[in-house]
Motif scaffolding. Structure first.
Motif, short mmCIF file in Angstrom:
data_model
loop_
_atom_site.label_atom_id
_atom_site.label_comp_id
_atom_site.label_asym_id
_atom_site.label_seq_id
_atom_site.Cartn_x
_atom_site.Cartn_y
_atom_site.Cartn_z
N CYS A 42 46.59 35.72 35.00
CA CYS A 42 47.47 35.48 36.15
C CYS A 42 46.81 35.96 37.44
CB CYS A 42 48.81 36.19 35.95
SG CYS A 42 49.90 35.42 34.73
N ILE A 43 46.14 37.09 37.39
CA ILE A 43 45.44 37.61 38.58
C ILE A 43 44.31 36.66 38.98
CG2 ILE A 43 44.02 39.50 39.47
CD1 ILE A 43 45.62 41.36 37.57
N ALA A 44 43.59 36.15 37.97
CA ALA A 44 42.47 35.25 38.24
C ALA A 44 42.91 33.87 38.70
CB ALA A 44 41.61 35.12 36.99
N GLY A 45 44.16 33.51 38.42
CA GLY A 45 44.64 32.18 38.77
C GLY A 45 44.47 31.17 37.65
N LEU A 46 44.08 31.63 36.46
CA LEU A 46 43.91 30.74 35.31
C LEU A 46 45.23 30.45 34.63
CD1 LEU A 46 40.70 32.38 33.81
CD2 LEU A 46 40.84 30.38 35.31
N LYS A 48 49.53 30.53 35.65
CA LYS A 48 50.49 30.65 36.76
C LYS A 48 51.74 31.39 36.29
CE LYS A 48 52.79 27.87 40.34
NZ LYS A 48 53.00 26.48 40.83
N PRO A 49 52.09 32.51 36.93
CA PRO A 49 53.33 33.21 36.57
C PRO A 49 54.55 32.34 36.85
CG PRO A 49 51.90 34.58 37.94
CD PRO A 49 51.36 33.18 37.99
N ASP A 50 55.67 32.71 36.26
CA ASP A 50 56.92 32.01 36.54
C ASP A 50 57.64 32.59 37.75
OD1 ASP A 50 56.73 30.23 34.32
OD2 ASP A 50 57.32 31.88 33.01
N GLU A 51 57.50 33.89 37.94
CA GLU A 51 58.15 34.56 39.06
C GLU A 51 57.25 35.66 39.60
OE1 GLU A 51 62.11 36.09 38.31
OE2 GLU A 51 62.34 34.73 36.60
N GLY A 52 57.53 36.06 40.86
CA GLY A 52 56.89 37.25 41.40
C GLY A 52 55.87 36.99 42.47
N MET A 53 54.93 37.95 42.58
CA MET A 53 53.95 37.91 43.66
C MET A 53 52.67 38.61 43.23
SD MET A 53 54.33 39.46 47.54
CE MET A 53 55.43 38.16 48.06
N ILE A 54 51.54 38.07 43.69
CA ILE A 54 50.24 38.73 43.55
C ILE A 54 49.56 38.66 44.91
CG2 ILE A 54 48.00 38.75 42.39
CD1 ILE A 54 49.29 37.18 40.10
N THR A 55 49.18 39.81 45.45
CA THR A 55 48.48 39.85 46.72
C THR A 55 47.26 40.76 46.61
OG1 THR A 55 49.73 41.75 47.60
CG2 THR A 55 50.65 39.55 47.99
N ASN A 56 46.28 40.51 47.47
CA ASN A 56 45.12 41.39 47.53
C ASN A 56 44.64 41.49 48.98
OD1 ASN A 56 43.00 43.03 46.34
ND2 ASN A 56 41.61 41.37 46.91
#
Length: 233
Positions: A42-46, A48-56
């Motif tokens: 999910c972090i790599a983008g391989l 896709k999560p169903d909900e939430g957020m990933i930021t860097n």
């Protein structure tokens, strides 16, 4: 800082994790099939999560509310797969250069730096089937760092190695993280490895971060993990 707060429905459970990572090593620890690798994907983008957020560093990789999804190629995330995923038809040099978008003086200097630090310069013309497990691990690490990632993900990178090589490369990983000064997120089910490598250790069971007392594997290894480590759950 990397921030992860996601949910993903899987066949046997729902992955539900939330954590943040500064420029250190975070270990996702737990039994096989508990969602550790899915978290990396999910972090790599391989995946896709169903909900939430990933930021860097202020950049949003994924947001279910804003309907944002940044493709893997734009995330600057390095990924070391468990099997290393090296190309057998390429020699070491070509494997390390694979994926570099712009070849110039800066990239050449980085290549020389990496092969020197990882002591693999003499292997440049060898093909992958002529390398030991430890040599393959170093080549895979060099290839991941050659892309100058902002984050490095490592999926059980030492699991196939003998004990002596594993101990040597644990030290190597710590040193490389300190030199690159970016978040390393490492997956393992080995409590000793978690203790040695993790600046933070997150224990997972069936997709969730859990207190040590709630998972049998973590109960058995509680004493090991708590020695000289702060466990964040």
């Amino acid at each position: 800082m990397l921030y992860v707060d996601i949910k993903k429905n899987l066949p046997d459970f729902t992955l539900d994790v939330r954590f943040s990572v500064d420029n250190n090593i975070v270990v996702l620890f737990g039994p096989s099939g508990c969602g550790k690798t899915t978290t990396l994907r999910c972090i790599a983008g391989l995946t896709k999560p169903d909900e939430g957020m990933i930021t860097n560093k202020g950049t949003t990789f994924f947001s279910s509310k804003a309907k944002t999804f940044v493709p893997p190629s734009y995330r600057r995330v390095g990924y070391m797969f468990q099997e290393f995923a090296l190309f057998p038809h390429m020699n070491v040099r070509r494997n390390i250069w694979y994926g570099v978008k712009q070849r110039g003086r800066k990239a050449e200097e980085l290549y020389e730096k990496l092969v020197d630090l990882l002591k693999i310069g003499h292997l440049a013309d060898r093909f992958i089937d002529r390398l030991s497990g430890g040599e393959k691990q170093r080549v895979a690490l060099a290839r991941a760092l050659m892309a100058e990632p902002d984050i490095l993900l490592l999926d059980e990178p030492l699991s196939a190695l003998d004990n002596a090589t594993r101990l040597d490369l644990q030290t190597e990983l710590k040193r490389m993280q300190q030199l690159w000064n970016i978040p390393f997120i490492l997956v393992t089910h080995d409590p000793g490895e978690a203790k040695v490598l993790g600046d933070q250790v997150f224990c997972m069971e069936k997709g969730r971060q859990v207190p040590v007392s709630m998972t049998p594997q973590c109960v058995l290894q509680n004493a090991v993990l708590q020695v000289e480590r702060n466990i964040c759950v």
